[in-house]
Structures are given as structure tokens and as C-alpha cells.
Design a protein around this motif. Structure first.
Motif: not given
Length: 551
Positions: A68, A72, A86, A89, A116
Motif C-alpha cells: 500500500f 498507493r 478505499l 481507490q 492500477g
């Protein structure tokens, strides 16, 4: 009976201490075991997550935290509400949302996902399991996510390498065809020039019947040349196709000119395939490639001449026959490629299917032909066997499974000739062609059919004419145009002004290539040069809904 002796207080204390020590030891062992398990999970290559029924994170291992952070830019913490962290995301949350109800319902399953941005996709295999307490009640769910990005990349590299090898073998075969193709074209061009010269003489002598006969000879040879070019283009292009029902007799019939061009004139080629046999489900271009490679091998095995035959028959293999060839029992199409050449010894025959093994001199073969034919046949669910006798020849047997899923399409039937030309309103047609001779011929044909023709020499002038209007009822354009705008771009511009506008694309390349695939939806026909003028008229009729055929 002797009296029972009660243990003393000191004895009881010692026993209790012993039990407590044993319990402590077991607890220490359990704690050590749990600690070890925690360390193992924490160090696992898998990304491990666990959440309660309310989707709050109750466990996350080090690999997942590092993943992560790296991909991220943040690290989830124990107790975090998963939909909240999230929220930014959507690719992950979109994958998790549908699987969560399945976990709470007690389902365990495996999924493969990609996450991704498109230019940096990561691929994962994820094992989902419900999280249960000691009473086996579901308290949430956990997952092990394994990053398989490198494995996927390696598989793609392997696929590209195999495709490059396959294309290399194709181009080697095309190279070997060059001499035969040049020979055939010189013959065809010579006969065309001779026929046209005679037609000119007969016309001057007013011998009109002989003029028409010579013109017909020239047309026939031009069509043969066009067919040869199309077969060569179709064979050599680099494209991966899906398997489809194939009638081998029709496929080999289409290959006859190509095969004859690839072998020497002192080799007699016999097409012994039969109509009405079982169809097979296979990639037709790869089958063509395989058969042509076998024919080239046969040619090289007959330097002094001989006979090359291709035949096929239906074959019902029982359990024993199929088992001897590592096949399931059932119905197969048996294709034979026979030659009367020098044959192979047992040692060479045993190695004939090995990659890069060749008996040809350096620079005359890669040794990939037979091995790639074998690989293709096996991938198609079939088998390849070789019979050979030194000095007598070789037979290559291909067994390919019968296709029963789809009935092969019926052969195309030429449209019925119409004796009289029906009346129709004149349509406005824009013709875009950079070759002056072709432009003149096509313009004459379109006017003969009764249409109003707007002629343009390049893509830019046609584009400006479309913008200025009025719009034509039909656009006929070559694909390759000068002026900075090609035929496909021009057709796209035409469709942007009239979404269902009909288009005919003309190309000098393979007619089966997807030259129209990038256009917006709409009625499109593709014509491959050279073509009969009647074919152009038929395409126009089909798109405009009229029946004015050229006679």
C-alpha cells in the motif's frame, strides 16, 4: 481393607505447582507458536488482510502495508473502516464490494484481478475465506493476495516469442516462395501483354470477335495474378485468429496456385482432397502455414523431381488406435501429405520434430518448420505422425478432431444475372482515388450506372468538399491517399456528418484485413484491388438498395 491415606497439604501444594508449571509451559508454547505463525504471515510474499463483519480492518501483514505504501502512498491501520480508506481507490473498492457478501455467506473462492492504471497494471491471484470464531460462526473475512505481475509479464514475453518464431517461420516460407511467384507473374504478365497487343491488332483489322477473345484472355490472367497476390498477402500477414470451422478441401483448393508456385516445375502436385468430409475447428491461416511448410519440405526432398500429394479422409479412432497416438477416441479428419522423395532414416525421423533440427545446409532452413507444425497440431487437439522409407518417400499424417459445433457456411453463390437494367434515381457519389487511370475507369463506370459523380484526387480536397456540402449519398475512397488525410480518416469525417452514411473502402492489401474496424458503426463495404467492375456495381447496389448491375 486398609484405610485410604489422604494426601498431605504439602503434597497437594506440590501437585498444584506442578500443574501450574505445566499449564504455563503450554501457554508459553502456544504463545511462541502464535508468535511464529504471526512472523510467518507477516513475512509472507502474500498480501494478507482480515476484516470483521462491519468491514473494519482487524489484521494486515507487513507485505500488505509495504505494498500500500509503495503503490498507493498510505498504510491502512488496524481498526480502519475499509470503505473509508478505499474511498479514493475505486479500482480496489469496486473489486471488493461484490465479493464481501459472498464471504459473509460462508463462501471460500479464488479470483484473479488486475489493479492500477492501464500503463502500470498489477495482477493478483486472491484467495478469499470467511473468518470464523471457535464456534464456527462467521465474524468477517480474510484474503491472501499474491502478486503475479512478473509471471503474467513472463507469459506475455513467452507468447510474443512464440509469435515471433511463428512469424519468422512464415516469412522463411514466403522467402522460399519468391522464385516461384516471380516465375508465375512473369508468365501471367507476358500472356496479358501479348493478349492486349493482339487485341489491339485485331481491333484495327475490325476482327471484333477475336478482339473480345484476346481481351478475355488478358482479363482471365489478370484475375489469376490478383488471386495469387491475395493468397500470398493472406499467408504472410502477422495476425492471431480464432479457430473457426474449416472445410479442408476448400482450403487446399484455394492454396493450389500458392503450392504450385512454391515447388519446382518437375514436381507433379496432386490435390486429392475430397468434398463433403468432416469439418474441423482450427485457425485456417495456421493450417495453411503448416501445409505449405510440409509442401516445401517435400519439394526439398525431391531435387530430381517426383510427386507431391495432399489428401484427406474421415477417420473414426477406437480406444486402442487413439491411445497409440495419445489422443482421445472419436472422430478425426486425417490429412496426408505424401512425397516420393529421398525419405528419412529412423535416426533422422526420430529427431525430425525437434526444434532447430535440420538436415538442410547452413542458411537454407531454421529447423523450426516441422516442430512448429507439430506444436500447432497438438495445441489444436490433434496429432502428427511421420512415415518414411529411405529412397521411397515420406508421408506426414495430421489427425485433427472433427468439429460438430457449427455447420460450415455454404459456399458463396454468385448473384443471379439481371437481363435488364432497372430504373433508379441518380445518386450522388463522391469518388476519391489518387491514381489517374483508376480514377478515370471508376468515374466512367459510375456514370454508366447512371450516378452523378464528384471526383477528388486526394484526401484533403475530399475533406473540404464534404465540409462545404452538399453531402454525397455514398463515399467511395481508396484507403491510401495523399494530402495528409487517408481513406479511413475521410470515411470517419463523412460518418461524423451523417452517422449512417454508406462507405466503400478500396485497398491494395489483403481484403480480409480489418481496414474498416476503426470506423464508427455504419454500412461499410471493402474492395481489394484489383477487382471486377461488376463487383463495384454490386457493392453500390447493396449499400444504396438498388439493382443496377453493370453488364
Amino acid at each position: 481393607m486398609p484405610p485410604v491415606t489422604q494426601p498431605s497439604y504439602q503434597q497437594l501444594q506440590a501437585r498444584v505447582a506442578e500443574l501450574e508449571a505445566l499449564l504455563t509451559e503450554r501457554e508459553d508454547i502456544a504463545q511462541a507458536n502464535n508468535k511464529l505463525l504471526g512472523q510467518l504471515v507477516d513475512s509472507s510474499l502474500a498480501n494478507v488482510f482480515a476484516a470483521d463483519r462491519k468491514m473494519r480492518l482487524v489484521a494486515i501483514n507487513r507485505t500488505a502495508r509495504e505494498t500500500f505504501q509503495r503503490l498507493r502512498g498510505f498504510v491502512p491501520q488496524i481498526g480502519d473502516y475499509i470503505p473509508q480508506f478505499l474511498a479514493n481507490q475505486p479500482d480496489i473498492m469496486g473489486r471488493l464490494a461484490p465479493v464481501w457478501p459472498r464471504l459473509l455467506a460462508g463462501e471460500a473462492f479464488i479470483d484473479t484481478i488486475s489493479l492500477g492504471p492501464p500503463d502500470d497494471l498489477r495482477h493478483y491471484v486472491i484467495r478469499y475465506n470467511p473468518l470464523r470464531d471457535e464456534q464456527q460462526r462467521i465474524q468477517g473475512g480474510y484474503m491472501f493476495a499474491y502478486d503475479i505481475t512478473e509471471r503474467v509479464a513472463e507469459q506475455e514475453r513467452l507468447r510474443q516469442t512464440e509469435e515471433a518464431l511463428r512469424q519468422s517461420q512464415k516469412m522463411e516460407a514466403v522467402g522460399q516462395l519468391t522464385g516461384g511467384i516471380a516465375h508465375d507473374f512473369n508468365n501471367l504478365l507476358g500472356s496479358m501483354l501479348g493478349a492486349l497487343e493482339l487485341a489491339e491488332q485485331r481491333l484495327g483489322q475490325q476482327r471484333y470477335f477475336d478482339t473480345a477473345r484476346m481481351l478475355d484472355v488478358g482479363k482471365h490472367n489478370a484475375l489469376r495474378a490478383a488471386s495469387l497476390v491475395q493468397r500470398l498477402l493472406a499467408f504472410s500477414r502477422q495476425q492471431t485468429l480464432l479457430a473457426q470451422p474449416v472445410d479442408v478441401q476448400l482450403l487446399v483448393a484455394d492454396m493450389n496456385d500458392l503450392i504450385r508456385s512454391s515447388i519446382d516445375s518437375h514436381i507433379d502436385f496432386q490435390d486429392l482432397t475430397q468434398a463433403g468430409l468432416w469439418s474441423i475447428c482450427i485457425d485456417p491461416q495456421q493450417l495453411e502455414n503448416a501445409l505449405l511448410n510440409l509442401c516445401i519440405n517435400a519439394r526439398d526432398a525431391m531435387p530430381l523431381g517426383g510427386t507431391l500429394r495432399i489428401g484427406c479422409e474421415n477417420a473414426e479412432l477406437d480406444k486402442d488406435q487413439a491411445s497409440s497416438m495419445d489422443l482421445p477416441s472419436g472422430q478425426f479428419l486425417h490429412i496426408r501429405v505424401d512425397d516420393t522423395g529421398i525419405g528419412m532414416s529412423k535416426d533422422i525421423m526420430q529427431r525430425a520434430l525437434d526444434p532447430f533440427f535440420t538436415t538442410k545446409p547452413m542458411g537454407q532452413g531454421t529447423g523450426l518448420g516441422l516442430s512448429m507444425v507439430y506444436g500447432f497440431v497438438r495445441q489444436s487437439g490433434g496429432q502428427l505422425r511421420i512415415d518414411s522409407t529411405p529412397g521411397q518417400g515420406t508421408t506426414v499424417h495430421l489427425y485433427l478432431p472433427r468439429d460438430e459445433s457449427i455447420t460450415p457456411p455454404a459456399p458463396c453463390v454468385a448473384p443471379e444475372e439481371i437481363l435488364e437494367k432497372p430504373q433508379h434515381r441518380p445518386y450522388r457519389i463522391m469518388l476519391v482515388e489518387d491514381q489517374a487511370t483508376m480514377r478515370l475507369v471508376l468515374s466512367e463506370v459510375l456514370q454508366e450506372l447512371g450516378h452523378e459523380v464528384q471526383v477528388c484526387e486526394d484526401g484533403l480536397s475530399a475533406f473540404n468538399a464534404l465540409r462545404e456540402g452538399p453531402l454525397p449519398d455514398l463515399l467511395i475512397t481508396d484507403v491510401g491517399l495523399p494530402g495528409g488525410i487517408d481513406g479511413q480518416q475521410l470515411a470517419g469525417a463523412y460518418r461524423s456528418l451523417a452517422s449512417e452514411a454508406p462507405v466503400i473502402l478500396i485497398t491494395g492489401y489483403d481484403i480480409t484485413s480489418s481496414v474498416a474496424s476503426s470506423l464508427p458503426a455504419g454500412p461499410t463495404e471493402v474492395l481489394c484491388k484489383p477487382f471486377e467492375l461488376k463487383a463495384l456495381a454490386q457493392r453500390i447496389d447493396r449499400l444504396l438498395g438498388v439493382n443496377a448491375y453493370l453488364r
